[in-house]
Write an enzyme that holds these catalytic residues in place. Sequence first.
Site, mmCIF file in Angstrom:
data_model
loop_
_atom_site.group_PDB
_atom_site.id
_atom_site.type_symbol
_atom_site.label_atom_id
_atom_site.label_comp_id
_atom_site.label_asym_id
_atom_site.label_seq_id
_atom_site.Cartn_x
_atom_site.Cartn_y
_atom_site.Cartn_z
ATOM 1 N N GLU A 1 -3.670 -6.463 15.936
ATOM 2 C CA GLU A 1 -3.130 -5.199 15.431
ATOM 3 C C GLU A 1 -4.169 -4.076 15.549
ATOM 4 O O GLU A 1 -3.822 -2.906 15.717
ATOM 5 C CB GLU A 1 -2.671 -5.345 13.966
ATOM 6 C CG GLU A 1 -1.721 -4.240 13.539
ATOM 7 C CD GLU A 1 -1.053 -4.503 12.189
ATOM 8 O OE1 GLU A 1 -1.749 -4.928 11.243
ATOM 9 O OE2 GLU A 1 0.167 -4.294 12.067
ATOM 10 N N HIS B 1 -5.324 -32.729 19.682
ATOM 11 C CA HIS B 1 -4.164 -33.563 19.997
ATOM 12 C C HIS B 1 -2.953 -32.709 20.309
ATOM 13 O O HIS B 1 -1.820 -33.187 20.281
ATOM 14 C CB HIS B 1 -3.865 -34.491 18.812
ATOM 15 C CG HIS B 1 -4.947 -35.497 18.583
ATOM 16 N ND1 HIS B 1 -4.855 -36.799 18.994
ATOM 17 C CD2 HIS B 1 -6.173 -35.367 18.010
ATOM 18 C CE1 HIS B 1 -5.964 -37.444 18.676
ATOM 19 N NE2 HIS B 1 -6.785 -36.605 18.077
ATOM 20 N N LYS C 1 0.826 -1.202 0.000
ATOM 21 C CA LYS C 1 0.000 0.000 0.000
ATOM 22 C C LYS C 1 0.863 1.257 0.000
ATOM 23 O O LYS C 1 0.647 2.173 -0.791
ATOM 24 C CB LYS C 1 -0.899 -0.016 1.237
ATOM 25 C CG LYS C 1 -1.906 1.111 1.278
ATOM 26 C CD LYS C 1 -2.843 0.902 2.465
ATOM 27 C CE LYS C 1 -2.973 2.172 3.267
ATOM 28 N NZ LYS C 1 -3.841 2.027 4.430
ATOM 29 N N GLY D 1 -4.403 -2.022 5.943
ATOM 30 C CA GLY D 1 -3.802 -3.268 5.465
ATOM 31 C C GLY D 1 -4.573 -4.496 5.906
ATOM 32 O O GLY D 1 -4.915 -5.362 5.098
ATOM 33 N N ARG D 2 -4.886 -4.578 7.194
ATOM 34 C CA ARG D 2 -5.546 -5.795 7.711
ATOM 35 C C ARG D 2 -7.016 -5.862 7.332
ATOM 36 O O ARG D 2 -7.672 -6.858 7.587
ATOM 37 C CB ARG D 2 -5.358 -5.870 9.227
ATOM 38 C CG ARG D 2 -5.846 -4.662 10.001
ATOM 39 C CD ARG D 2 -5.315 -4.672 11.433
ATOM 40 N NE ARG D 2 -5.609 -3.461 12.178
ATOM 41 C CZ ARG D 2 -4.856 -2.361 12.189
ATOM 42 N NH1 ARG D 2 -3.765 -2.296 11.443
ATOM 43 N NH2 ARG D 2 -5.181 -1.314 12.898
ATOM 44 N N LYS E 1 10.775 -0.510 13.127
ATOM 45 C CA LYS E 1 11.238 -0.064 11.798
ATOM 46 C C LYS E 1 12.370 0.950 11.927
ATOM 47 O O LYS E 1 13.370 0.895 11.209
ATOM 48 C CB LYS E 1 10.077 0.598 11.033
ATOM 49 C CG LYS E 1 9.059 -0.365 10.455
ATOM 50 C CD LYS E 1 8.073 0.402 9.561
ATOM 51 C CE LYS E 1 6.829 -0.423 9.270
ATOM 52 N NZ LYS E 1 5.794 0.342 8.564
ATOM 53 N N GLU F 1 10.409 -5.326 3.284
ATOM 54 C CA GLU F 1 10.418 -6.741 2.909
ATOM 55 C C GLU F 1 9.937 -6.926 1.474
ATOM 56 O O GLU F 1 10.497 -7.708 0.694
ATOM 57 C CB GLU F 1 9.483 -7.548 3.836
ATOM 58 C CG GLU F 1 9.977 -7.724 5.259
ATOM 59 C CD GLU F 1 9.541 -6.594 6.182
ATOM 60 O OE1 GLU F 1 9.164 -5.495 5.679
ATOM 61 O OE2 GLU F 1 9.579 -6.803 7.411
#
Lengths: 524, 524
Positions: free
Chosen positions: B354, B385, B203, B266-267, B500, B209
């Site tokens: 977030e 399990h 965005k 973003g999320r 950052k 990254e």
Amino acid sequence: MDFRNLDRCVHYRMLKNASIPKLQDVLTPESVKNSNIPIAAGLTFNYAARGVNNDIIDLLGKLAEEQELLPKYRALVSGEVMNTGEQRKVLHHLLRGQLAGDVIEKGKNLRNFYLEQQERIADFANQVHQGNILGSTGKPFETIVQIGIGGSDLGPRALYIGLANLLRPKIRAEFISNVDPDDPNSVLQRLDPEKTLFILVSKSGTTQETLTNENYALRWLETAGKRRNVNIRPAQHMVVVTGTPGPLADNPAYLDSFYIDDYIGGRYSVTSAVGGVVLSLAFGPGVFAELLDGAAETDRGALENQEIRGNAPLMDAMIGIWERNICNHPATAVLPYSQALLRFPAHLQQLDMESNGKQVNRSGQSINYMTGPIIFGEPGTNGQHSFYQMLHQGTTPVPLQFIGFSLPQMAGNVEFQGSNSQKKLNANLCAQVAAFALGKEDSNPNKNFPGDRPSSLIYGKQLTPRILGALLAHFENKVMFQGFAWNINSFDQEGVQLGKLLTNNILKGQAGPLLDEYMKLLGS
Amino acid sequence: MDFRNLDRCVHYRMLKNASIPKLQDVLTPESVKNSNIPIAAGLTFNYAARGVNNDIIDLLGKLAEEQELLPKYRALVSGEVMNTGEQRKVLHHLLRGQLAGDVIEKGKNLRNFYLEQQERIADFANQVHQGNILGSTGKPFETIVQIGIGGSDLGPRALYIGLANLLRPKIRAEFISNVDPDDPNSVLQRLDPEKTLFILVSKSGTTQETLTNENYALRWLETAGKRRNVNIRPAQHMVVVTGTPGPLADNPAYLDSFYIDDYIGGRYSVTSAVGGVVLSLAFGPGVFAELLDGAAETDRGALENQEIRGNAPLMDAMIGIWERNICNHPATAVLPYSQALLRFPAHLQQLDMESNGKQVNRSGQSINYMTGPIIFGEPGTNGQHSFYQMLHQGTTPVPLQFIGFSLPQMAGNVEFQGSNSQKKLNANLCAQVAAFALGKEDSNPNKNFPGDRPSSLIYGKQLTPRILGALLAHFENKVMFQGFAWNINSFDQEGVQLGKLLTNNILKGQAGPLLDEYMKLLGS
């Protein structure tokens, strides 16, 4: 030996009265240098940012002595019945080395039994690799599919993914675990039945999901044979890993069978045949042996280093007790800065939560202090763009366990904007340790970072089989030590029984009105 | 509208004084029948086992009114600046429907902007499917690779996996997120560069990254061209999804570009071009449109159902407040009994933690009550399990969100031992709800189940695109409502900034002595 509850320990009460230091006052460049403990094979544990000072470490060391953690570990590896709930020995350490005297049962030396299975696995894997063992229509196996759930899935899968980038697999592995039919369906649709070898893994030989998926796999092979008009003999495409004696043992219809015994708990079984068959077939028996060596070296260090400052699993365990019982933190996040450790947190989630999520002591009496925390985690840097917001600025502090390596597993670590990817990865890791620990004051509370979020760092040069074995054993031993400190039995799992019972009631049509209503919602 | 902190609410104080009912006293066959709220598209929310009685629900409903949750939602969809920290509108609902008046900015109708992007995506996907758009050496694309991290990865990946078994993908999708070079390396080694189309998603256009992995991908294409001696034009194998205006926008070197704006967090972006391009290429634009329809129907229901007992996201949110602030539970586990929802908990982990992992209110002032919980989860029956032991018998109760479906996604639901796999799966699900809620008394404390562990069940007939859209929007709206109740800003993420900053300091060689020591541990 004296088994007492944690709250009866003198040094626990002293810790309860200790003041909790500010991380800002503890963490310095010097303390980073001086807070390293070797685990094994070059892997190292650094606790500089974990929020404890020397006085607290001294008390934690004395508490570990008071609770006799090392003598209890020695008793465990000597074959004492430490799984009190099920009245069993606990022998996963013996899979990878002998730390005390022979463990003999009914005249059988159990170390020899485990070694014999390892040799049989190595021999089988070599025969497959050399093309001496083929599918029933004469084709070499190109995929192995492990069918198992829980400890028969999470550990083997995490370690397979952990090594697949480093070591191009000789045979690719897939995993089927869930009784959801979409799980076997989506895996098998991609495979060639004639070239597929299944590894059926169930210690009890009665696991509902695993037997259902076995049946599914056998039908898939049979159907393919009919459709292709070739003679696929389904059971000849399947080896078994199971407990002996047991309902799946000694069945000559299967291609081969490998054994464990009652002293290897599911979540501690990845260094047994449960992980050994799939990892030896995928990477070769030599790789599995290296993994065992890394674990064995860790096991030995955890037993022989009497001083807490020289014993990484012991230190990690005791700081965990501090975080859980003194600081009252409900969870721990595991954050590997390594994509290969993608599923390692899921394995630790079982290892830790199933072992230490208990509310009775080893004698079956209720206890009134906190035991095992919630464990969760995802690889960094991915997690930074996800849940780290809450870790930095949320209202519930969560202690962190970072894991990192100097080198990637694969070639192709290219430069971009003045640094390579691995350097960026590790710069992020180190920056997070500092950001969590120290925070940052800002006059705008929304940009204020309270800091004081503790973390440790486990680091090594590269994620190799030996290092992975060491990493695995570090956490196994940490969990074991915490169980001793809490005086709980880390080796049974009575909490899984009630669900099984009610499931069977439903399937037998004896659910009762409440469960009937729920089943109706789901269309049954 | 009145924005007040939770602890200033009359009904919050009343809830604080309410007694916490025992689940055993609330959960009956009748209550299971009477505690269903439709979400959308046949998906339903059942809260019978969630541990609240009618009095508490009444109070929760009144608290929701007092905190004006529905008017605040209406203000949000009307284009008010609800992201106060960043001074932005919050418009992800507008991606899939218009719930209030036109949202106009600088003369532009933003709904039209979003629709235009959807049409451009549909057209692009159709052109690729029809073979009108090919790789630069003339070959059809057979794999798409999304390069993105956080919201540009977790949501799209979770939904892709959520549908891949149901709808055989037209083009297979892969995902690269981590700056760890092993991530792009391990994905790309399996692919044919001439047949690979990258979707670069950032965005801001500055995500470290993602730009690093873009560079990696472009070099991989270039190197392949040279090695194969063919003319691969790297940028012609890449489309971009980014914010406009922004550094990645309007670059004609790329094959095509699709846009979002600052009002899509973003999320919350999976129903924008961030998820739209990859899902439309994988499954066709019609499937993406169905997903949006399911979300839109959920959004509308959450706005129009004034009564808490008819509004599933509102009820889920308010019971979450009860669990977090009255019962003091630190975590919630998400447990889908559907292998296709394998990564859905990881998406919710970002979405929730977030958004609501905050310690200041929407005006930037400190608050003194708990906000967003820890979110974690794995598919059932696998989790049974693994970590369920701790959930049943541990010392920290964890509320649960079960999800289940009547039908599997694929054919091949075979009978074995008297029931098919889906029935076994759902019998397990229902058994767990009851076991957690009711427990079981046993004279042996080790076999005693305290029960009183609350859970809800979201259920539907089958996991289709429409249902998946509804499920997604349910949780988005739940998280939004909780943010309103806590009076926090669920739409910024200042907590990611410090890491950052320090990372960049390290990469610029301005780390300082503490970070230098940490970088030395990692061999730099």
